[in-house]
Design an enzyme around this catalytic site. Structure first.
Site: not given
Ligand code: E4P
Length: 218
Positions: A87
């Site tokens: 990522k």
């Molecule tokens: C994406 O991969 C992130 O881990 C995640 O969806 C962020 O979500 P949040 O806005 O609820 O922290």
């Protein structure tokens, strides 16, 4: 539509996996910290533990923000397990890193996508997934679903293979809307996934069926 769970909590990952509908997992440094997973070695071990539960893509995020650092960390993460997807944040150094990994056949998830331009760049660099943060856009009075719709049109226009992974999903209606507009994947909390199954008429109907059965089979 693929369902990923967005957590580093092993019990929740296992519960979602046991439902039989889980396709993968996304994590981020905040989710790891929330589970109390700190220190490089513990973090790497935790990724392996997740990969051993779910037979599907598991996004593991780099911490470095320079090209060399991202490549170093990403290669280490990818070597951990065949399920790992590296990522990478949507920054200019990240675009270079995505291009590098794509040329090496290492899968990437470009995270922190908040505009169509960012999604276009990530796809051109060869990202396997892009993560538009739906809920965080909604939080600042911007239509996250509209962004995903726009990205869908752009990717379809040019037949990009990059998959739209709707992230920052908060509730079941986000999932339904993502399905309506053709997001390839959604990642959200277990609560949002389980909420899809709930309907008061289902509960009432089942109660009635069981009561009627019990009356006739005393
Ligand atoms: C994406 O991969 C992130 O881990 C995640 O969806 C962020 O979500 P949040 O806005 O609820 O922290």
């Amino acid at each position: 539509m693929k369902f990923f769970i967005d957590t580093a909590n092993l019990a929740e990952i296992k519960e979602a996996n046991d439902l039989g509908i889980l396709d993968g997992v996304t994590t981020n440094p905040s989710l790891m910290a929330k589970e109390g997973i700190t220190g490089a070695e513990n973090i790497l071990n935790h990724y392996v533990a997740i990969c051993n539960i779910v037979d599907g893509p598991v996004s593991a995020e780099v911490i470095a923000t320079d090209f060399e650092g991202m490549v170093r960390e990403g290669e280490q993460l990818a070597a951990l397990h065949k399920n790992i997807v590296v990522k990478i944040p949507m920054i200019t150094e990240g675009i270079k890193a995505i291009k590098y990994f794509s040329s090496k056949g290492i899968r990437t998830n470009c995270t922190l996508i908040f505009s169509a331009g960012q999604a276009l760049l990530a796809a051109k660099a060869g990202a396997t997934y892009i993560s538009p943060f739906l809920g965080r856009l909604d939080d600042v009075s911007t239509d996250g679903i509209q962004l995903i719709q726009q990205i869908r049109v752009i990717y379809d226009n040019y037949a990009f293979n990059t998959e739209i992974l709707a992230a920052s999903v908060r509730h079941p209606m986000h999932i339904i809307h993502c399905a309506e507009i053709g997001a390839d994947v959604m990642t959200g909390p277990l609560s949002a996934i389980k909420a899809l199954a709930k309907h008061p008429l289902t509960d009432l109907g089942l109660q009635q069926f069981l009561a009627d059965y019990a009356k006739g089979n005393k």
